[in-house]
Motif scaffolding. Structure first.
Motif, PDB file in Angstrom:
ATOM      1  N   THR A 237       0.851  -1.189   0.000  1.00  0.00           N
ATOM      2  CA  THR A 237       0.000   0.000   0.000  1.00  0.00           C
ATOM      3  C   THR A 237       0.888   1.240   0.000  1.00  0.00           C
ATOM      4  O   THR A 237       2.040   1.193   0.435  1.00  0.00           O
ATOM      5  CB  THR A 237      -0.918   0.060   1.242  1.00  0.00           C
ATOM      6  OG1 THR A 237      -0.129   0.338   2.406  1.00  0.00           O
ATOM      7  CG2 THR A 237      -1.676  -1.244   1.457  1.00  0.00           C
ATOM      8  N   HIS A 238       0.330   2.349  -0.495  1.00  0.00           N
ATOM      9  CA  HIS A 238       1.011   3.641  -0.302  1.00  0.00           C
ATOM     10  C   HIS A 238      -0.021   4.755  -0.330  1.00  0.00           C
ATOM     11  O   HIS A 238      -1.120   4.608  -0.881  1.00  0.00           O
ATOM     12  CB  HIS A 238       2.133   3.871  -1.311  1.00  0.00           C
ATOM     13  CG  HIS A 238       1.741   3.771  -2.742  1.00  0.00           C
ATOM     14  ND1 HIS A 238       1.349   4.856  -3.475  1.00  0.00           N
ATOM     15  CD2 HIS A 238       1.702   2.722  -3.591  1.00  0.00           C
ATOM     16  CE1 HIS A 238       1.085   4.489  -4.714  1.00  0.00           C
ATOM     17  NE2 HIS A 238       1.282   3.194  -4.818  1.00  0.00           N
ATOM     18  N   LYS A 239       0.347   5.849   0.269  1.00  0.00           N
ATOM     19  CA  LYS A 239      -0.587   6.954   0.479  1.00  0.00           C
ATOM     20  C   LYS A 239      -0.932   7.646  -0.831  1.00  0.00           C
ATOM     21  O   LYS A 239      -0.109   7.749  -1.741  1.00  0.00           O
ATOM     22  CB  LYS A 239       0.009   7.962   1.460  1.00  0.00           C
ATOM     23  CG  LYS A 239       0.259   7.408   2.852  1.00  0.00           C
ATOM     24  CD  LYS A 239       0.926   8.440   3.742  1.00  0.00           C
ATOM     25  CE  LYS A 239       1.214   7.893   5.128  1.00  0.00           C
ATOM     26  NZ  LYS A 239       1.897   8.887   5.987  1.00  0.00           N
ATOM     27  N   LEU A 240      -2.163   8.160  -0.871  1.00  0.00           N
ATOM     28  CA  LEU A 240      -2.622   8.967  -1.991  1.00  0.00           C
ATOM     29  C   LEU A 240      -3.406  10.136  -1.426  1.00  0.00           C
ATOM     30  O   LEU A 240      -4.448   9.943  -0.788  1.00  0.00           O
ATOM     31  CB  LEU A 240      -3.504   8.134  -2.932  1.00  0.00           C
ATOM     32  CG  LEU A 240      -4.084   8.888  -4.135  1.00  0.00           C
ATOM     33  CD1 LEU A 240      -2.973   9.324  -5.088  1.00  0.00           C
ATOM     34  CD2 LEU A 240      -5.101   8.024  -4.871  1.00  0.00           C
TER      35      LEU A 240
ATOM     36  N   ASP B 133      -6.673   9.002   1.173  1.00  0.00           N
ATOM     37  CA  ASP B 133      -6.834   7.786   0.381  1.00  0.00           C
ATOM     38  C   ASP B 133      -5.563   6.936   0.404  1.00  0.00           C
ATOM     39  O   ASP B 133      -4.511   7.362   0.877  1.00  0.00           O
ATOM     40  CB  ASP B 133      -7.197   8.135  -1.066  1.00  0.00           C
ATOM     41  CG  ASP B 133      -8.436   8.995  -1.163  1.00  0.00           C
ATOM     42  OD1 ASP B 133      -9.248   8.980  -0.204  1.00  0.00           O
ATOM     43  OD2 ASP B 133      -8.604   9.693  -2.179  1.00  0.00           O
ATOM     44  N   ARG B 134      -5.695   5.730  -0.145  1.00  0.00           N
ATOM     45  CA  ARG B 134      -4.550   4.829  -0.201  1.00  0.00           C
ATOM     46  C   ARG B 134      -4.649   4.002  -1.475  1.00  0.00           C
ATOM     47  O   ARG B 134      -5.733   3.543  -1.856  1.00  0.00           O
ATOM     48  CB  ARG B 134      -4.539   3.911   1.027  1.00  0.00           C
ATOM     49  CG  ARG B 134      -3.361   2.946   1.085  1.00  0.00           C
ATOM     50  CD  ARG B 134      -3.413   2.092   2.331  1.00  0.00           C
ATOM     51  NE  ARG B 134      -3.162   2.885   3.536  1.00  0.00           N
ATOM     52  CZ  ARG B 134      -3.738   2.679   4.703  1.00  0.00           C
ATOM     53  NH1 ARG B 134      -4.639   1.726   4.836  1.00  0.00           N
ATOM     54  NH2 ARG B 134      -3.432   3.433   5.743  1.00  0.00           N
TER      55      ARG B 134
ATOM     56  N   ILE C 202      -3.748   0.503  -3.096  1.00  0.00           N
ATOM     57  CA  ILE C 202      -3.409  -0.843  -2.641  1.00  0.00           C
ATOM     58  C   ILE C 202      -3.107  -1.727  -3.849  1.00  0.00           C
ATOM     59  O   ILE C 202      -3.690  -1.563  -4.921  1.00  0.00           O
ATOM     60  CB  ILE C 202      -4.531  -1.468  -1.788  1.00  0.00           C
ATOM     61  CG1 ILE C 202      -5.813  -1.607  -2.605  1.00  0.00           C
ATOM     62  CG2 ILE C 202      -4.771  -0.645  -0.540  1.00  0.00           C
ATOM     63  CD1 ILE C 202      -6.913  -2.373  -1.875  1.00  0.00           C
TER      64      ILE C 202
ATOM     65  N   LYS D  11     -10.688   4.793  -0.979  1.00  0.00           N
ATOM     66  CA  LYS D  11     -10.931   6.197  -0.626  1.00  0.00           C
ATOM     67  C   LYS D  11     -11.274   6.349   0.851  1.00  0.00           C
ATOM     68  O   LYS D  11     -12.085   5.609   1.393  1.00  0.00           O
ATOM     69  CB  LYS D  11     -12.067   6.752  -1.494  1.00  0.00           C
ATOM     70  CG  LYS D  11     -11.715   6.852  -2.978  1.00  0.00           C
ATOM     71  CD  LYS D  11     -12.832   7.491  -3.768  1.00  0.00           C
ATOM     72  CE  LYS D  11     -12.442   7.648  -5.232  1.00  0.00           C
ATOM     73  NZ  LYS D  11     -11.322   8.596  -5.416  1.00  0.00           N
TER      74      LYS D  11
ATOM     75  N   ARG E 147      -7.656   6.245   5.358  1.00  0.00           N
ATOM     76  CA  ARG E 147      -6.708   6.753   6.355  1.00  0.00           C
ATOM     77  C   ARG E 147      -7.380   7.649   7.389  1.00  0.00           C
ATOM     78  O   ARG E 147      -6.725   8.121   8.323  1.00  0.00           O
ATOM     79  CB  ARG E 147      -5.572   7.493   5.647  1.00  0.00           C
ATOM     80  CG  ARG E 147      -4.651   6.533   4.874  1.00  0.00           C
ATOM     81  CD  ARG E 147      -3.761   7.248   3.887  1.00  0.00           C
ATOM     82  NE  ARG E 147      -3.032   8.334   4.513  1.00  0.00           N
ATOM     83  CZ  ARG E 147      -2.636   9.431   3.856  1.00  0.00           C
ATOM     84  NH1 ARG E 147      -2.936   9.583   2.570  1.00  0.00           N
ATOM     85  NH2 ARG E 147      -1.970  10.369   4.483  1.00  0.00           N
TER      86      ARG E 147
ATOM     87  N   GLY F  35     -10.412   0.471   6.817  1.00  0.00           N
ATOM     88  CA  GLY F  35      -8.993   0.771   6.676  1.00  0.00           C
ATOM     89  C   GLY F  35      -8.099  -0.359   7.142  1.00  0.00           C
ATOM     90  O   GLY F  35      -7.130  -0.732   6.471  1.00  0.00           O
TER      91      GLY F  35
ATOM     92  N   GLU G 245      -4.665  -3.597   4.916  1.00  0.00           N
ATOM     93  CA  GLU G 245      -3.262  -3.474   5.278  1.00  0.00           C
ATOM     94  C   GLU G 245      -2.493  -4.667   4.703  1.00  0.00           C
ATOM     95  O   GLU G 245      -3.073  -5.706   4.430  1.00  0.00           O
ATOM     96  CB  GLU G 245      -3.105  -3.433   6.802  1.00  0.00           C
ATOM     97  CG  GLU G 245      -3.692  -2.201   7.468  1.00  0.00           C
ATOM     98  CD  GLU G 245      -2.887  -0.941   7.200  1.00  0.00           C
ATOM     99  OE1 GLU G 245      -1.741  -1.057   6.725  1.00  0.00           O
ATOM    100  OE2 GLU G 245      -3.411   0.156   7.456  1.00  0.00           O
TER     101      GLU G 245
END
Length: 250
Positions: A20-23, A27-28, A30, A45, A48, A55, A59
């Motif tokens: 995963t990484h942040k947007l 948002d994230r 995946i 969406k 986080r 959420g 993970e």
């Protein structure tokens, strides 16, 4: 957009979260390896935010039932439900966590983004994460077994008994990643490794799933086997697996 066209773009599958990484702020993105749709990249969406309902379900190392809407570049997660919460046990233990990180990074590199990933590879990842979470075997053994099986599934099955080049019956005393594993004296290229017999036995056990033999292996054989697996992996991927450097060996 009509309900009919929306429904035609909606699909459901189970998948394991590889990365995963942040947007933006909430948002994230995946990356999932799914059972039927291969590798999928999607936006979750609002996950986080502390008020997010799913959420924690999205993970790394979690196996989740997800509903998605197909998008032009990234799909969108609309529903999620945890099926197997492997991540909870794995992230609490450094050895398990680093092994799982290598497994997921390798799975991402080996599976096709366009959805041609087979259920076989999905099963390998699930089996490895399950074994880690339940402490069924030493993390480094689970990792190396997964790597060998994943490479075999991708078409690069190594040989640890007969010569990988001429098929002369073994066991043999040399190993060449470039030629596919064990090599006889006549086929052995310069610079080939000369692993201990116990190491070759362990490698064969890890590939075949002979866990009684693998669990009974000695630390020197495990360390040497790990080095050979890493070199074999890097040779066929033609690039490094960055998370490998964090794995602690006994």
């Amino acid at each position: 957009m009509s309900n009919r066209s929306f429904a035609s773009r909606t699909y459901r599958d189970e998948g394991v979260i590889l990365r995963t990484h942040k947007l933006g702020e909430a948002d994230r993105i995946i990356v999932l390896l799914t059972k039927r749709h291969g590798q999928v990249r999607a936006v979750a969406k609002g996950v986080r935010r502390t008020s997010s309902k799913f959420g924690a379900m999205l993970e790394p190392f979690m196996v989740t039932d997800v509903q998605l809407v197909a998008g032009r570049n990234l799909d969108i997660v609309t529903q999620a439900q945890t099926l197997r919460p492997y991540g909870r046990e794995i992230v609490a233990d450094y050895a398990k966590y680093t092994a799982a990180a290598v497994i997921c990074e390798t799975a991402e590199k080996l599976t096709d983004v366009d959805g041609e990933s087979t259920a076989t590879h999905y099963g390998l990842v699930i089996g490895a994460l399950s074994a880690l979470s339940r402490s069924r075997h030493a993390p480094e053994l689970v990792l190396d077994s997964y790597l060998l099986r994943a490479l075999a599934t991708a078409g690069w099955a190594p040989s640890f008994t007969d010569c990988a080049r001429c098929s002369e019956p073994g066991p043999h005393t040399a190993f060449s990643a470039a030629l596919g594993g064990a090599v006889c004296h006549g086929c052995r290229p310069p610079g080939s490794a000369s692993p201990a017999p116990e190491t070759m036995v362990l490698l064969a056990a890890l590939l075949s799933g002979d866990w009684p033999s693998a669990d009974a292996s000695i630390p020197p054989a495990r360390r040497e086997a790990a080095g050979l697996v890493a070199s074999y992996l890097q040779w066929h991927l033609e690039r490094s697996v960055r998370s490998l450097k964090h794995v602690e060996r006994v």
